[in-house]
Design an enzyme around this catalytic site. Structure first.
Site, short mmCIF file in Angstrom:
data_model
loop_
_atom_site.label_atom_id
_atom_site.label_comp_id
_atom_site.label_asym_id
_atom_site.label_seq_id
_atom_site.Cartn_x
_atom_site.Cartn_y
_atom_site.Cartn_z
N GLY A 198 12.03 41.14 -0.80
CA GLY A 198 11.18 40.98 -1.98
C GLY A 198 9.74 41.36 -1.66
N ALA A 199 9.58 42.36 -0.79
CA ALA A 199 8.25 42.71 -0.27
C ALA A 199 7.34 43.35 -1.30
CB ALA A 199 8.40 43.64 0.93
N GLY A 243 7.26 42.24 -4.49
CA GLY A 243 7.14 41.27 -5.57
C GLY A 243 5.76 40.64 -5.65
N LEU A 287 4.86 37.41 -5.49
CA LEU A 287 4.57 36.39 -4.49
C LEU A 287 4.13 37.02 -3.17
CD1 LEU A 287 4.58 33.36 -3.74
CD2 LEU A 287 6.94 33.68 -2.94
N LYS A 335 11.60 27.77 -3.35
CA LYS A 335 12.24 27.00 -4.40
C LYS A 335 12.42 27.91 -5.62
CE LYS A 335 8.65 24.92 -7.30
NZ LYS A 335 9.19 25.11 -8.63
N ASP A 381 8.05 24.16 0.24
CA ASP A 381 7.45 23.51 -0.92
C ASP A 381 5.95 23.68 -0.70
OD1 ASP A 381 6.16 21.65 -2.65
OD2 ASP A 381 8.04 20.56 -2.88
N HIS A 382 5.32 24.57 -1.46
CA HIS A 382 3.94 24.93 -1.11
C HIS A 382 2.96 23.77 -1.26
CE1 HIS A 382 3.70 25.74 -5.50
NE2 HIS A 382 2.44 25.39 -5.37
N ASP A 436 11.00 21.86 -12.43
CA ASP A 436 9.94 22.71 -11.87
C ASP A 436 8.97 21.94 -11.00
OD1 ASP A 436 8.59 25.27 -11.66
OD2 ASP A 436 7.03 24.43 -12.96
N HIS A 493 7.92 18.98 -5.97
CA HIS A 493 6.52 18.71 -5.63
C HIS A 493 6.15 17.24 -5.77
CE1 HIS A 493 6.31 22.96 -5.56
NE2 HIS A 493 6.11 23.16 -6.84
N LYS A 500 1.80 20.71 -18.57
CA LYS A 500 1.11 21.95 -18.87
C LYS A 500 0.27 21.80 -20.13
CE LYS A 500 4.13 25.24 -16.55
NZ LYS A 500 3.05 25.67 -15.66
N LYS A 521 -7.36 20.74 -15.18
CA LYS A 521 -6.51 21.16 -14.06
C LYS A 521 -6.86 20.31 -12.84
CE LYS A 521 -5.70 25.07 -10.90
NZ LYS A 521 -4.23 25.06 -10.92
#
Length: 479
Positions: free
Chosen positions: A10-11, A13, A15, A150, A179-180, A237, A242, A339, A344
């Site tokens: 997925g280079a 993509g 992300l 994920k 999990d960032h 999500d 998270h 959301k 934020k």
């Protein structure tokens, strides 16, 4: 540090461009990559090495935290990158990849240590890991590891099926599930903040803490992710991964720092003891339109492109969790995430018990709070009570430490550095994933059976009023 090959599926993509390549470059600039390494980009597009390297350089200028005047370093970094086009469903393509990797390792004198990063849709994990094994890419004289993004499954059954497939090619010790949120600096600092400070360690229990609140709110809507979000909602999500990870990282007690195995065992122990009463202690919501100026309107969720106009997908979740171990018995953990909210922020608020005796000047004293700011700024705030010099009445004062002015590495830098070192501390163990699905799946079923009402909340608000009411009934308020 041992030499290695980093093979990125997925280079091309989003992300990879926004997170992975900038993180690798930042590690390169900070001398946290091996002296000898290669990055092999795998994608479906037809690109030459030079075209691929040019794409990566553009992403570094846009997303790297390092300065824009380091052109020579960027060029030196991308010289370690090569690209190969791959048909993920053809076994012969993986043989070509194996040959390519072996050739690059031979040219650069790299040991057979390989990291496979699957920056692809979860439905591709099966075919990729199966063919890594079949093609002998995973047969190394050194170590091998796989990094997986994920979502890890859509429910308990699919997660178990996916795990069985991945474990055919990699052992649990070789699987690094990202999990960032666990890469965020203040989350990684939580364990140290508590275990390395005797003052906090002595009060980190039910005896001194009245409740814990964890918030992860966004001002944006679903945008272009509607097709994905319709299948997941906030419960899958955010909460299943998270939010539960933040709960565990807040509740964990470690006598010694830096022990990955101990940290994982403690987190698994905590996950087994978490309980949620779906009917009583879960609020789900969905954002509705907001008229801003004359004919200008912020869309509601059901008006977003790709969303069913009758959708009951949740975009907001609030819940009360209880941790059934002696250390936290009776201390509610409140979580909320949504959301299109007014602000934020991601933060953890620990509210301490009021130990003051009641009197005229103390009865209205505000509680002491420890606030751990995770996003958008990193820092710690402590809210204490002080006596006003003239009136003698108590008044709150705030002590702040903010790290926002410093150049802080991004979450993916920490996580990639740990994966390269083989440190699994801030990656999720399979037991954590399975336990999280076991906890969340009954809630999802209650949502699908309409046993938990869907509360509409106006875009730009703090969320549904029901979320305030259910916290109030326990004698608390959201901070």
């Amino acid at each position: 540090m041992e030499s290695m090959s980093f093979i990125l599926f997925g280079a091309t993509g989003d992300l990879a461009k926004r997170k992975i390549f900038p993180a690798l470059f930042n590690l390169y600039m900070d001398k946290k990559l091996p002296a000898s390494f290669s990055v092999v980009g795998v994608g479906k597009e037809s690109l030459s090495n030079e075209e691929f390297q040019a794409i990566v350089i553009d992403s570094l200028y846009e997303f790297s935290r390092h300065s824009t005047d380091d052109k020579l370093q960027k060029i030196a970094f991308v010289q370690q990158l090569s690209y190969i086009r791959l048909d993920l469903y053809k076994e012969g393509s993986y043989q070509a990849l194996f040959t390519h990797v072996e050739r690059v390792e031979s040219e650069k004198n790299i040991q057979e240590n390989r990291i496979f990063y699957l920056s692809v849709a979860p439905e591709l994990f099966d075919v990729i890991t199966t063919n890594i094994k079949k093609s002998r890419l995973g047969e190394t004289t050194g170590w091998k590891r796989v990094i997986i993004e994920k979502p890890f499954g859509h429910d308990l059954q699919s997660a178990r099926k996916l795990n069985n497939v991945v474990q055919q090619a990699f052992s649990e010790e070789e699987i690094f599930r990202i999990d960032h949120y666990l890469g965020k600096p203040m989350v990684q600092n939580l364990e140290t903040l508590i275990s390395a400070n005797p003052i906090l360690q002595s009060i980190w229990s039910k005896d001194m803490i009245s409740n814990v609140q964890i918030t992860a709110n966004e001002t944006v809507g679903v945008g272009s992710r509607a097709a994905y979000y319709e299948q997941t909602g906030a419960i899958r999500d955010m909460v299943q991964n998270h939010m539960l990870q933040l709960v565990m990282m807040t509740a964990v007690r470690m006598s010694e720092r830096g022990q990955a195995e101990t940290l994982r065992k403690e987190k698994i122990h905590l996950m087994k003891s978490i309980q949620i009463d779906t009917q009583m202690d879960v609020v789900r919501g969905q954002y509705s339109p907001l008229a801003v100026y004359e004919d200008s309107v912020i869309k509601g969720y059901r008006e977003e492109i790709g969303v069913d106009p009758f959708s009951t997908t949740d975009t907001f979740i609030a819940a009360r969790l209880s941790i059934q171990i002696p250390l936290w018995q009776g201390v509610p953990f409140f979580i909320r995430t949504g959301k299109r909210l007014n602000k934020k922020e991601t933060k953890i608020v620990v509210e301490f018990k009021n130990s003051l005796s009641s009197s005229e000047n103390t009865k209205d004293a505000e509680p002491n709070l420890l606030i751990i700011h995770i996003n958008p700024d990193d820092g710690v705030s402590l809210k204490l009570n002080s006596k006003h010099p003239l009136t003698g009445e108590l008044e709150p004062i705030k002590i702040n430490f903010s790290a926002s002015h410093r150049e802080i590495p991004e979450a993916y830098e920490y996580l990639l550095a740990d994966a390269i070192k083989g440190d699994p501390s801030y990656f999720t163990h399979w037991d954590e994933v399975e336990l999280a699905w076991q906890l969340i799946e009954p809630i999802i079923k209650d949502f699908e059976n309409n046993q938990v009402p869907l509360r509409l909340y106006q875009a730009g608000s703090t969320g549904p009023e029901a979320a305030n009411q259910f916290v109030n009934k326990y004698g608390f308020q959201w901070w």
